[in-house]
Scaffold this motif. Structure first.
Motif, short mmCIF file in Angstrom:
data_model
loop_
_atom_site.label_atom_id
_atom_site.label_comp_id
_atom_site.label_asym_id
_atom_site.label_seq_id
_atom_site.Cartn_x
_atom_site.Cartn_y
_atom_site.Cartn_z
N LEU A 196 0.82 -1.20 0.00
CA LEU A 196 0.00 0.00 0.00
C LEU A 196 0.86 1.26 0.00
CD1 LEU A 196 -3.05 -0.54 2.38
CD2 LEU A 196 -3.10 0.09 -0.02
N ALA A 197 1.93 1.26 0.80
CA ALA A 197 2.82 2.41 0.83
C ALA A 197 3.48 2.61 -0.53
CB ALA A 197 3.88 2.22 1.91
N ALA A 198 3.86 1.52 -1.19
CA ALA A 198 4.45 1.63 -2.52
C ALA A 198 3.43 2.21 -3.52
CB ALA A 198 4.93 0.26 -2.99
N ALA A 199 2.17 1.81 -3.38
CA ALA A 199 1.12 2.36 -4.25
C ALA A 199 1.00 3.86 -4.06
CB ALA A 199 -0.22 1.67 -3.96
N GLY A 200 1.04 4.30 -2.80
CA GLY A 200 0.96 5.73 -2.53
C GLY A 200 2.13 6.50 -3.10
N LEU A 201 3.33 5.94 -3.01
CA LEU A 201 4.51 6.60 -3.55
C LEU A 201 4.45 6.70 -5.07
CD1 LEU A 201 7.30 5.03 -1.30
CD2 LEU A 201 6.47 7.40 -1.25
N LEU A 202 3.99 5.63 -5.71
CA LEU A 202 3.84 5.67 -7.17
C LEU A 202 2.81 6.72 -7.59
CD1 LEU A 202 3.94 1.90 -8.22
CD2 LEU A 202 5.60 3.67 -8.80
N ASN A 203 1.70 6.80 -6.86
CA ASN A 203 0.69 7.80 -7.19
C ASN A 203 1.20 9.22 -6.93
OD1 ASN A 203 -1.38 6.18 -8.18
ND2 ASN A 203 -2.28 5.85 -6.17
N LEU A 204 2.02 9.37 -5.90
CA LEU A 204 2.62 10.67 -5.63
C LEU A 204 3.48 11.14 -6.81
CD1 LEU A 204 3.58 13.06 -3.87
CD2 LEU A 204 5.22 11.49 -2.79
N GLY B 12 -3.78 16.68 -4.82
CA GLY B 12 -3.86 15.23 -4.66
C GLY B 12 -2.52 14.62 -4.33
N ALA B 13 -1.45 15.12 -4.95
CA ALA B 13 -0.11 14.61 -4.65
C ALA B 13 0.25 14.87 -3.19
CB ALA B 13 0.92 15.28 -5.58
N ALA B 14 -0.17 16.03 -2.65
CA ALA B 14 0.09 16.32 -1.24
C ALA B 14 -0.66 15.36 -0.33
CB ALA B 14 -0.30 17.77 -0.93
N VAL B 15 -1.89 15.01 -0.71
CA VAL B 15 -2.67 14.06 0.08
C VAL B 15 -2.00 12.69 0.07
CG1 VAL B 15 -4.91 12.91 0.32
CG2 VAL B 15 -4.81 15.32 -0.31
N GLU B 16 -1.35 12.33 -1.05
CA GLU B 16 -0.65 11.04 -1.13
C GLU B 16 0.46 10.94 -0.08
OE1 GLU B 16 -1.49 8.48 -2.64
OE2 GLU B 16 -2.71 9.05 -4.37
N ILE B 17 1.09 12.05 0.24
CA ILE B 17 2.13 12.04 1.29
C ILE B 17 1.50 11.65 2.62
CG2 ILE B 17 3.79 13.45 2.55
CD1 ILE B 17 4.11 15.14 0.02
N ALA B 18 0.33 12.24 2.91
CA ALA B 18 -0.37 11.89 4.14
C ALA B 18 -0.80 10.43 4.13
CB ALA B 18 -1.58 12.82 4.32
N PHE B 19 -1.22 9.94 2.96
CA PHE B 19 -1.64 8.54 2.84
C PHE B 19 -0.49 7.59 3.18
CE2 PHE B 19 -1.61 4.78 0.03
CZ PHE B 19 -2.74 4.13 0.50
N VAL B 20 0.67 7.83 2.61
CA VAL B 20 1.82 6.96 2.86
C VAL B 20 2.20 6.99 4.33
CG1 VAL B 20 4.26 6.57 2.35
CG2 VAL B 20 2.68 7.15 0.50
N ALA B 21 2.23 8.18 4.92
CA ALA B 21 2.59 8.30 6.33
C ALA B 21 1.59 7.55 7.21
CB ALA B 21 2.65 9.77 6.73
N TYR B 22 0.30 7.65 6.89
CA TYR B 22 -0.71 6.98 7.70
C TYR B 22 -0.61 5.47 7.57
CZ TYR B 22 -5.17 6.02 9.91
OH TYR B 22 -6.14 5.55 10.78
N VAL B 23 -0.41 4.99 6.36
CA VAL B 23 -0.29 3.53 6.15
C VAL B 23 0.87 2.97 6.96
CG1 VAL B 23 0.38 1.81 4.44
CG2 VAL B 23 -1.43 3.43 3.91
N LEU B 24 2.00 3.64 6.92
CA LEU B 24 3.20 3.13 7.59
C LEU B 24 3.06 3.17 9.11
CD1 LEU B 24 6.02 4.65 5.35
CD2 LEU B 24 5.21 2.29 5.41
N THR B 25 2.27 4.09 9.63
CA THR B 25 2.17 4.22 11.09
C THR B 25 0.94 3.55 11.69
OG1 THR B 25 1.08 6.38 10.80
CG2 THR B 25 3.47 6.38 11.12
N ALA B 26 -0.13 3.41 10.92
CA ALA B 26 -1.40 2.95 11.49
C ALA B 26 -1.75 1.51 11.16
CB ALA B 26 -2.54 3.86 11.04
N LEU B 27 -1.29 0.98 10.05
CA LEU B 27 -1.69 -0.37 9.64
C LEU B 27 -0.73 -1.41 10.21
CD1 LEU B 27 -2.99 -0.08 5.97
CD2 LEU B 27 -4.10 0.47 8.14
N ARG B 28 -0.94 -1.74 11.46
CA ARG B 28 -0.13 -2.79 12.08
C ARG B 28 -0.56 -4.14 11.53
NH1 ARG B 28 -1.88 -1.33 17.96
NH2 ARG B 28 -1.77 -3.59 18.10
#
Length: 457
Positions: A77-85, A193-209
């Protein structure tokens, strides 16, 4: 990870991930084609950009699903967010055709990577906490509603921002001049939208245990992915219920292809101009997302009233097919009555598809093991994309009028008939047992039992 999250926390985090992932894509819906035109791209070039997106997503759909089952949901998921960014940045700032084409291809890769991991993470987490019989439909419905809400909000905001920048002091012109035409008003929603992708990646890495997986070397990954893909493809042949979900996904893809290809032209014909037709289409797209969200929210109630998930799918797809057939029946007529019926039909399409998705997903996840869950979702998504693409090609050669609409409606009606006969009960424990894979230490196979859905919003 010290222990599985409770159901409510997992549901809240899943919903947040859905919103953060789909909001940037919603922001790009309204301005994207207009931005390409503003950059001087011809219609043939724009078609090529979208072909690059679709082909990349289709080619990577199954391999990336297998990657998620081997490496874990969070990393993919984090990789998907980085690619979309990267993709949104290239599309928002690029002016050369190769840059725009690369951006669209990367967006397709991000779409393929995102197909399944978030939902698979949610189901994994809930089943770890409450067992294989845990209630899934409510969380899946909330996630689908959140996706629709994010797309609707993004579509409205993406269409309004460039217009707002032109009010009063022309901020859009000032931005364009200050950046030497690098940033145009139509670029602003996409860059947001690219700025929101940064928030998405950060949230995935910290919240999805998630539960730690066995350490996987590159060799493990390369060996595990093909086995997982094969298991996913075999899944539909082993169980009638899973096969129905895959076939229903194809029928849904056909219906969506008809609606998305034909609605813009019908809107332009209704308003008398392409510009005003584009505004009407944006409003209709937003309304469609809202209807899909309402349908998803009502999915648990629909299942209770229908007394089973399978009957709920049948009723929901039947309502959607009725809406599409209604659009076809009114295509050759003008007048207020025809417009009202067409509007009702359009709403029914998305309401029904929204209601069907969570029930299909609930049925799917009870028949698929943790080790192959994301792959199963990818197979379903691939079926939807391929049948949708084929339907689009057929619609392109059909004469204008009711026939193209009726093709999509007939396909969706055929998907509805698949659910008339109920499947026999299956043991969730047996269905969730993965096949052993001796060549790799990483999980790689889909359970041998019976699968999911979602109309890719």
């Amino acid at each position: 990870m010290t222990g599985p999250l409770d159901i409510h926390t997992a549901r809240r985090r899943y919903i947040t991930v859905c919103v953060l992932f789909w909001l940037p894509l919603g922001l790009s819906i309204a301005p994207l084609i207009l931005l390409f035109t503003e950059r001087g791209m011809a219609l043939a070039a724009i078609a090529g950009f979208f072909a690059a997106h679709s082909l990349t997503a289709s080619a990577l759909e199954l391999p990336t699903g297998g990657l998620s089952d081997v490496l874990g949901r969070r990393a993919v998921l984090a990789a998907a967010g980085l690619l979309n960014l990267v993709a949104l940045t290239l599309v928002g700032l690029g002016s050369a055709p190769w840059l725009l084409g690369l951006g669209m291809a990367l967006m397709g890769a991000g779409r393929a990577l995102s197909s399944g991991p978030a939902e698979a993470w949610y189901v994994d987490t809930v089943q770890e906490h409450s067992g294989l019989d845990a209630e899934l439909r409510t969380g899946l419905a909330r996630g689908s509603s959140a996706t629709s809400a994010a797309l609707a909000t993004g579509t409205l905001l993406g269409g309004a921002l460039p217009w707002l920048l032109g009010l009063g002091p022309d901020l859009g012109a000032l931005v364009s001049e200050a950046t030497s035409e690098l940033v145009l008003p139509l670029s602003v929603p996409i860059l947001l939208g690219a700025a929101v992708e940064i928030a998405f990646v950060a949230y995935v890495l910290t919240a999805l245990r998630e539960r730690p997986r066995p350490a996987a070397t590159l060799r493990d990954v390369l060996r595990g992915i093909p086995a997982t893909i094969v298991g996913g493809l075999r899944l539909g042949g082993r169980d009638a219920l899973v096969r129905r979900v895959f076939l229903s996904a194809g029928a849904t893809g056909s219906a969506l292809a008809a609606v998305e290809l034909l609605t813009p032209g019908r809107a332009a014909a209704l308003t008398g101009a392409s510009e005003s037709g584009a505004v009407l289409f944006a409003a209709l797209a937003c309304a469609g997302f809202v209807c899909a969200g309402i349908g998803s929210h009502l999915a648990p109630l629909t299942a209770r009233l229908a007394n089973s998930g399978e009957r709920a799918v049948m009723v929901s797809l039947g309502a959607s097919a009725s809406g599409l057939l209604l659009l076809g029946a009114t295509a050759a007529f003008a007048g207020v009555a025809s417009l009202v019926l067409a509007t009702i039909g359009y709403g029914l399409i998305y309401l029904g598809l929204g209601a069907a998705g969570p029930s299909e997903n609930d049925l799917l996840h009870r028949r698929v093991s943790r080790s192959g869950r994301a792959t199963a979702l990818s197979v379903q998504s691939l079926a939807q994309q391929l049948v949708g693409a084929l339907t689009g090609l057929i619609i392109g050669v059909l004469p204008s009028g009711p026939a193209p609409w009726l093709l999509g409606g007939s396909m969706l009606l055929a998907g509805t008939f698949l659910w008339i006969r109920r499947s026999g009960p299956a043991s969730p424990t047996e269905a969730a047992t993965p096949q052993p894979h001796t060549a790799s230490s990483s999980p790689s196979a889909v359970g041998s039992g019976p699968l999911q859905q979602h109309a890719d919003q």
